[in-house]
Scaffold this motif. Sequence first.
Motif, PDB file in Angstrom:
ATOM      1  N   TYR A  78       1.009  -1.248   0.071  1.00 21.95           N
ATOM      2  CA  TYR A  78       0.057  -0.124  -0.128  1.00 21.95           C
ATOM      3  C   TYR A  78       0.623   1.364  -0.150  1.00 21.95           C
ATOM      4  CZ  TYR A  78      -3.872  -3.151   1.061  1.00 21.95           C
ATOM      5  OH  TYR A  78      -4.880  -4.137   0.990  1.00 21.95           O
ATOM      6  N   GLY A  79       2.105   1.070   0.173  1.00 24.69           N
ATOM      7  CA  GLY A  79       2.995   2.204  -0.137  1.00 24.69           C
ATOM      8  C   GLY A  79       3.122   2.862   1.513  1.00 24.69           C
ATOM      9  N   ASN A  80       3.900   4.030   1.419  1.00 19.71           N
ATOM     10  CA  ASN A  80       4.135   4.557   2.737  1.00 19.71           C
ATOM     11  C   ASN A  80       3.235   5.877   2.934  1.00 19.71           C
ATOM     12  OD1 ASN A  80       5.782   4.821   5.285  1.00 19.71           O
ATOM     13  ND2 ASN A  80       7.196   6.027   4.339  1.00 19.71           N
ATOM     14  N   THR A 140      -1.113   3.724   5.759  1.00 21.26           N
ATOM     15  CA  THR A 140      -0.147   2.677   5.733  1.00 21.26           C
ATOM     16  C   THR A 140       0.611   2.925   7.159  1.00 21.26           C
ATOM     17  OG1 THR A 140       0.184   2.534   3.707  1.00 21.26           O
ATOM     18  CG2 THR A 140       1.664   1.062   5.097  1.00 21.26           C
TER      19      THR A 140
END
Length: 122
Positions: free
Chosen positions: A98-100, A104
């Motif tokens: 989901y990325g940073n 998240t």
Amino acid sequence: MDAWTPEELDQLDRANTIRVAGRRVDGSSRTLVIVWQVVVGGVLYVRSVKGPEGEWYKGVVRHHEGFVSWNGGAARPVVFTADDEHDDAIDAAYLAKYGNGSATRAINSDTAKTTTLRVDPA
């Protein structure tokens, strides 16, 4: 307890979101809600971004049984088990998937980590 098939785990891993719900006393499903999920080591995991105060989480841990649906499919009976043994790997999986972003970071917060649940077919 049954196991997910390799095909199901692949679908669950690739799905952006799934829907989960606890079961009521009569065995029926509470309302399915959207959550993020990850597959780590062949196991499906979910967390409550709101921590223990998340409504879906409270409904799930009442009986530790419920339902999961993904990709528009029918709800499948599952068992939810608290599992904090793999938090570092689960954190990494959420970041990779989901990325940073802020969402998240929230799902990987100390509060959310207290709600890490393993999800297995019933």
